[in-house]
Design an enzyme around this catalytic site. Structure first.
Site, PDB file in Angstrom:
ATOM      1  N   CYS A 297       0.819  -1.212   0.000  1.00 17.39           N
ATOM      2  CA  CYS A 297       0.000   0.000   0.000  1.00 17.39           C
ATOM      3  C   CYS A 297       0.854   1.264   0.000  1.00 17.39           C
ATOM      4  O   CYS A 297       0.458   2.276  -0.575  1.00 17.39           O
ATOM      5  CB  CYS A 297      -0.930  -0.004   1.211  1.00 17.39           C
ATOM      6  SG  CYS A 297      -2.156  -1.327   1.176  1.00 17.39           S
TER       7      CYS A 297
ATOM      8  N   CYS B  32      13.916   2.458  -3.570  1.00 16.65           N
ATOM      9  CA  CYS B  32      12.535   2.616  -4.031  1.00 16.65           C
ATOM     10  C   CYS B  32      11.743   3.202  -2.866  1.00 16.65           C
ATOM     11  O   CYS B  32      12.332   3.778  -1.949  1.00 16.65           O
ATOM     12  CB  CYS B  32      11.943   1.287  -4.507  1.00 16.65           C
ATOM     13  SG  CYS B  32      11.699   0.068  -3.200  1.00 16.65           S
TER      14      CYS B  32
END
Length: 217
Positions: free
Chosen positions: A27, A170
Site C-alpha cells: 500500500c 525505491c
C-alpha cells in the site's frame, strides 16, 4: 471457528506461497484510495454482526473482492489445502519467531543496507545511487543524489553503472531488493550492489528526526 464453516480455511489456502520481493507493491508503494478502507471496514463490521447475532449468511470459506474503480463485486470459494496447517504458526510465540521479512523476500542481508550503513558508505567511497521508482512517485529522497531510472524501463534498457558500488532505492525497499538481486546477477563480483532497507520512506523519516533533534538542542 463458525459452526457452519465445516473445515475452516486460511489465507494460505488461497495463496500458499508469499509473493517474491518486488512482485506485488504494498500500500505504501501502490497507494490506497482514501475512502476504500472505510468501505471495506463497514463490510467487515457487518460480517462480525452477522456472526455474533446469527442472522443472514456470513462469508464462510469465501473471499469477497470489491473493485472500487468500477463498483463490481465477485466472490471466490476457498477450499482447505492439506499442507496449509504446516504453514501456520502453532501459537503466539511461533508467530513472533517467524521472520516474515525473510519469508516474503523483504530482507536479504547479502544485498541490504540500512540508512546508517548508506551514510557511512557515502563517506568512504563513490556510490552510484539509482532510484527505481516510477517518475510520478514522490517524495524525493532528502539530500540524496540519485539517478532516476524506473524499474519498468529495465526490460528495454538496463542502467549503465560506472562505479563499483551501487545502491538501489525505491519507496519502501521491496522493489529495490528485487532490482539489486538482478544487478548482482548481471555484474557478478565486479560490483557491490545494495538495496536501501526501508527505502525513501525510512530515509526521509530519519532525516526529519535528525532535523527535529537538531532544533531541540
Amino acid at each position: 471457528n463458525h459452526p457452519d464453516a465445516g473445515e475452516a480455511v486460511n489465507y494460505r489456502d488461497l495463496f500458499p506461497q508469499p509473493p517474491g520481493a518486488g512482485e506485488v507493491p504494498d500500500c505504501a508503494e501502490a497507494g490506497v484510495l482514501g475512502v476504500l478502507p472505510g468501505m471495506i471496514g463497514v463490510m467487515q463490521a457487518n460480517e462480525a454482526i452477522k456472526v455474533i447475532t446469527g442472522i443472514g449468511q456470513p462469508l464462510l470459506n469465501r473471499l469477497l473482492s470489491y473493485n472500487a474503480l468500477n463498483n463490481t463485486i465477485y466472490e471466490v470459494t476457498i477450499t482447505a489445502r492439506k499442507d496449509t496447517p504446516a504453514r501456520i504458526p502453532k501459537d503466539a510465540e511461533a508467530f513472533r519467531n517467524t521472520d516474515y521479512d525473510w519469508l516474503c523476500g523483504m530482507h536479504d542481508p547479502r544485498f541490504t543496507i540500512d540508512c546508517l550503513g548508506l551514510e557511512n558508505l557515502l563517506r568512504t567511497k563513490p556510490v552510484e545511487i539509482i532510484d527505481i521508482r516510477e517518475l510520478h512517485e514522490t517524495p524525493a529522497p532528502h539530500d540524496l543524489f540519485c539517478r532516476r531510472i524506473p524499474l519498468s524501463l529495465w526490460k528495454d534498457k538496463l542502467p549503465a553503472v560506472e562505479r563499483d558500488t551501487v545502491v538501489v532505492v525505491c519507496q519502501t525497499g521491496a522493489r529495490s531488493l528485487h532490482a539489486a538481486k538482478q544487478l548482482a546477477d548481471i555484474f557478478g563480483k565486479s560490483k557491490t550492489v545494495y538495496s536501501l532497507h526501508g527505502g525513501v520512506v525510512t530515509w526521509n523519516l530519519q532525516a526529519k528526526n535528525k532535523q527535529s533533534n537538531g532544533k531541540e538542542t
